[in-house]
Structures are given as C-alpha cells and as structure tokens.
Design an enzyme around this catalytic site. Structure first.
Site, PDB file in Angstrom:
ATOM      1  CB  SER A   2      -6.777  -3.442  -3.535  1.00 33.34           C
ATOM      2  OG  SER A   2      -5.523  -4.185  -2.511  1.00 33.34           O
TER       3      SER A   2
ATOM      4  CG  HIS B 145      -3.545   1.958   1.955  1.00 30.03           C
ATOM      5  ND1 HIS B 145      -3.815   1.455   3.205  1.00 30.03           N
ATOM      6  CD2 HIS B 145      -2.719   0.765   1.567  1.00 30.03           C
ATOM      7  CE1 HIS B 145      -2.745   0.195   3.392  1.00 30.03           C
ATOM      8  NE2 HIS B 145      -2.954  -0.098   2.480  1.00 30.03           N
TER       9      HIS B 145
ATOM     10  CD  GLU C  45      -2.275  -3.403   4.711  1.00 29.96           C
ATOM     11  OE1 GLU C  45      -3.690  -3.454   3.696  1.00 29.96           O
ATOM     12  OE2 GLU C  45      -1.967  -2.276   4.197  1.00 29.96           O
TER      13      GLU C  45
ATOM     14  CG  HIS D  63      -2.768  -3.343  -1.589  1.00 28.78           C
ATOM     15  ND1 HIS D  63      -3.171  -3.284  -0.722  1.00 28.78           N
ATOM     16  CD2 HIS D  63      -1.319  -2.685  -0.679  1.00 28.78           C
ATOM     17  CE1 HIS D  63      -3.628  -3.651   0.383  1.00 28.78           C
ATOM     18  NE2 HIS D  63      -2.516  -1.951   0.454  1.00 28.78           N
TER      19      HIS D  63
HETATM   20 CO    CO Z   1      -1.176  -1.906   2.215  1.00 26.28          CO
END
Ligand code: CO
Ligand code: PHE
Length: 297
Positions: A211, A151, A192, A146
């Site tokens: 993700s 990111h 997010e 993730h």
């Molecule tokens: Co995150």
C-alpha cells in the site's frame, strides 16, 4: 499496523496504542460495538474521498508488476470499483465464496484482543475512513486504502487466509502468555512487510509495502535494506522501526513454508526467544548476524 491492547469492551474510547506518536487515534469509537466493528457509512464518503481512493489505487496498481507477488496481482481486482471506495459488503460476498473470510468495518486501530478475536473468526477489520488529500503519500495510521488494498487481496489465497486465522488464535494465546510483543513482530515482518522469493526474483506480499508507493520499489530493488531468510526465532528477536522504510526484510519461500513454520505451539518458542534475548539481546533493525545469508536483488 501494530495494534495494542486495552482490555474490555468498547466504551466509546480509542484503544491504547504505542509507538504511533502523541496524537490520539482519530476514529470515532462511539460508532463501534463491543467487538469494535462498525457499519461502513458508505453514503458519508465525499466525492473527494472517492477521488483520493481512485488516485491511490491507480498509482499503486501500475507499480505491481515485477514487485508484488503473483497471488496479490491475481486477486487485486476482486476488490472491485477502482474508481471509488468499495462497499465492504460487496467485497465480502466474493471473499466469503473464495476462502470463507469476510471484512468488517472498524473506526481505526482496535485493541489487540478484539483484533485477534476477529481474525480467529475469519473476519478482517478494515478502517472505514480515508486519508486527507494532503496525506496522499503518507498517513500515520492505517486507513481504508491500506487496510483494503494492502491486506484484503491475499485473503483470497487459501494458504495465506489460513495463516491469518491461525495468527488470530495464536494472538489470543499470546495474550494469556504475555507474549504479544514477540508475536507482533511476526505480524510486522510477515503480514505487513514480508517478501517472498519466487523463481523470478523477490516480490512483496506484506500490506505495508503493497500500500506504499515508495516502499514497494524500495523493498524489492533498493540496495540499502537487509533481506534475510525467514527464521521464526531470529525474527522474534528483531526490533523494528515504524517511522521509516524497513531496514530489514524477512524472505519466505512460499505461504506454505510460512504456515508450516508457524504451526507448532509457540509456548516453548516464546520461552526460548526470551532466553536468547536475555543472553544475547534483541537484534536491532538493519543488523545482520555473523554468517547470515542475505538475498541478492
Ligand atoms: Co496493516
Ligand atoms: N502456532 C502458534 C501458537 O501456538 C499460532 C500461530 C500460528 C501464531 C500462525 C501466529 C501465526 O501460538
């Protein structure tokens, strides 16, 4: 993911988190320094760990076209080694050259202020452990897949990179103003779970979406969720769910719009949002306000 505060230096204990359930965070915090960062113990990964990463990466990569924003697709191969967990130091060399950011290892979720301080210094904390094979589709806490896959690619984009740093300095200020819960909503609904409106249609730029094998197609193509235009004060009034796909997504036009809309001093913004909440309440996830335009898919 949401990171909640426990003030002070790391004493080998996990930060307090809320909203994540009844288990303690699973990282080994005795490995971390006072700033909560730790060395990535790359040699400790097993063949099974690398294989989990390789399978997650392959599954997610083939889903990107038509769903992820162009900036993400352009940068994802900068992570290197799709067949094993990348070495953070090697990714950092490329990232530093591109935007001046570096990634640093952390044992897991870290306290809010430590997190903000790292972002303000253009250092992005990446959890170094990977999910177990039985958690392939869903892991409760952020893991290396993730944090890294979700990111890091957008940190190669200069405007988004600047936004993330501004978020960190804004977070340190929000801590002093006791406004972290409002600011956390901004992180949640942009970093997010953000969507961006491109000439070709809606695309995902949020790491929680990018993700996730299930939420990536859901966010841009499913009929169920609400998709409304980014509006800072509306967003800060909006609650969110951490245990299901999002019921509402906020849509930006560009990273420049996001950066500019969040550049002003938030001190009066927090006051105004608090005032509106006291009069009209918070907005539940999935609720659209009267007259509010929704994006078509
Ligand atoms: Co995150
Ligand atoms: N302008 C914000 C403030 O004054 C800082 C910030 C920028 C916060 C970008 C979040 C994102 O608090």
């Amino acid at each position: 993911m949401d990171r909640r505060i426990a003030k002070g230096v790391n004493q080998g204990v996990a930060p307090v988190t809320y909203g994540t359930g009844d288990r303690p965070p699973r990282g080994d915090y005795s490995r971390a320094g006072a700033d909560y960062t730790c060395e990535q113990d790359w040699a400790a990964y097993t063949d099974a760990d690398h294989d989990t990463y390789r399978r997650l990466y392959a599954r997610q990569l083939q889903q990107l076209p038509g769903r992820a924003c162009d900036e993400f697709i352009a940068a994802v191969q900068q992570l290197g080694t799709p067949d094993r967990i990348p070495r953070f130091d090697e990714v950092s060399v490329r990232l530093q050259r591109a935007t001046g950011w570096r990634i640093v290892g952390v044992p897991g979720l870290i306290p809010e202020e430590a997190f903000f301080a790292l972002l303000a210094a253009r250092r992005f904390p990446v959890t170094d452990w990977i999910r177990k094979p039985e958690e392939f589709d869903y892991v409760v806490e952020p893991d290396v897949f993730h944090d890294l896959f979700g990111h890091v690619p957008l940190l190669f984009d200069p405007t988004f990179a600047d936004y993330m740093q501004a978020y960190g300095t804004g977070g340190l200020k929000a801590s002093r103003l006791d406004a972290c819960e409002l600011l956390a909503r901004l992180y949640w609904y942009t970093v997010e779970f953000g969507l961006i409106d491109t000439g070709q249609g809606l695309r995902a730029y949020g790491a929680g979406i990018l993700s996730s094998a299930g939420e990536l197609p859901y966010s841009v193509a499913a009929p169920e969720p609400r998709r409304v235009a980014f509006d800072l004060q509306r967003l800060m009034r909006s609650r969110y769910r951490i245990d299901t796909y999002q019921a509402t997504y906020f849509v930006i036009d560009s990273f420049r719009q996001l950066f500019d809309a969040t550049a002003p001093d938030f001190t009066p913004v927090y006051a105004s949002v608090r005032e509106t909440i006291s009069r009209e309440g918070e907005i539940e996830a999935g609720v659209v306000l009267p007259g509010e335009r929704q994006f078509r898919i």
